[in-house]
Design a protein around this motif. Structure first.
Motif, PDB file in Angstrom:
ATOM      1  N   ASP A   5       0.828  -1.237   0.204  1.00 26.16           N
ATOM      2  CA  ASP A   5       0.082  -0.111  -0.068  1.00 26.16           C
ATOM      3  C   ASP A   5       0.862   1.069  -0.041  1.00 26.16           C
ATOM      4  OD1 ASP A   5      -2.177  -1.283   0.311  1.00 26.16           O
ATOM      5  OD2 ASP A   5      -2.444  -1.661   2.264  1.00 26.16           O
ATOM      6  N   LYS A  13      -7.249   2.888   1.185  1.00 24.36           N
ATOM      7  CA  LYS A  13      -5.893   2.377   0.736  1.00 24.36           C
ATOM      8  C   LYS A  13      -5.527   2.350  -0.592  1.00 24.36           C
ATOM      9  CE  LYS A  13      -4.925  -0.720   5.000  1.00 24.36           C
ATOM     10  NZ  LYS A  13      -4.835  -1.832   5.392  1.00 24.36           N
ATOM     11  N   ARG A  15      -2.888   0.937  -3.734  1.00 22.89           N
ATOM     12  CA  ARG A  15      -1.927   0.217  -3.970  1.00 22.89           C
ATOM     13  C   ARG A  15      -0.721   1.175  -4.602  1.00 22.89           C
ATOM     14  NH1 ARG A  15      -2.717  -5.323  -5.149  1.00 22.89           N
ATOM     15  NH2 ARG A  15      -3.511  -6.312  -3.130  1.00 22.89           N
TER      16      ARG A  15
END
Length: 209
Positions: A5, A13, A15
């Motif tokens: 993350d 969150k 990536r």
């Protein structure tokens, strides 16, 4: 392929981008912030003192007038050079590239050219945060909020001096508006602020120790 993350604070969150510490929105944001810095840096020059503002014909829409010396603008201009130089120095040291000239346009150009590498390094979040804060600091000097319009009061840096340095109009020398004075009579030219500011910081840190 290992995913992680983005380390910056997000409402949800996100990536990280492939090969990067940061997510795609953060990378785009840091690129956009870097591109705006040269223009904001130039604009901040016109907000240091009333005389420079009157000569400025291209003000940011909505920017408020000041009737006192803007030490915050001087601080911001010093901060931006120091921080951009620091990150550019990391690129020079690690990648062996040539150091750019000490100017905001050249420093930001170099960082933009190496933004993919910078955002893939462990301190990428710090890099993005510092560039974002530089933009915010410059914007505050150009268009300050109502609570930021008051004159700053700072202790004099001269040893044993009980005076204070103020940005209020009465402390700007008559006939020589580009001066900074303390209430006990010590005086500096505005260009000396780059030297004066670190002295004030050292005095503050010594008092806090």
């Amino acid at each position: 392929m290992e995913f992680h993350d983005c380390p910056r604070n997000h409402a949800r969150k996100l990536r990280a981008a492939s090969g990067s510490v940061l997510c795609d929105p953060c990378i785009r944001q840091v690129e956009g912030n870097l591109r705006t810095l040269p223009g904001l840096y130039q604009e901040s020059l016109h907000h240091i003192a009333p005389v420079s503002r009157r000569m400025n014909t291209t003000r940011v829409s909505g920017s408020r007038s000041r009737d006192h010396l803007n030490l915050s603008a001087l601080d911001a201009r010093s901060d931006i050079l120091a921080i951009l130089e620091s990150w550019s120095g990391l690129v020079v040291e690690e990648l062996g590239t040539s150091a750019p000239s000490r100017s905001v346009p050249q420093l930001t150009r170099m960082l933009l050219m190496n933004v993919a590498w910078l955002t893939a390094q462990p301190p990428a979040a710090d890099f993005a945060d510092e560039i974002e804060e530089l933009k915010a600091e410059l914007l505050r000097t150009i268009d300050p909020g109502p609570g930021e319009l008051d004159a700053l009061i700072r202790e004099c840096v001269m040893d044993g001096c009980p005076g204070v340095i103020s940005t209020s109009p009465q402390n700007i020398g008559a006939g020589a508006k580009n001066t900074i004075r303390c209430s006990s009579g010590h005086e500096w030219e505005m260009r000396e602020w780059i030297t004066l500011r670190p002295l004030m910081e050292r005095k503050r840190k010594a008092a806090d120790a």
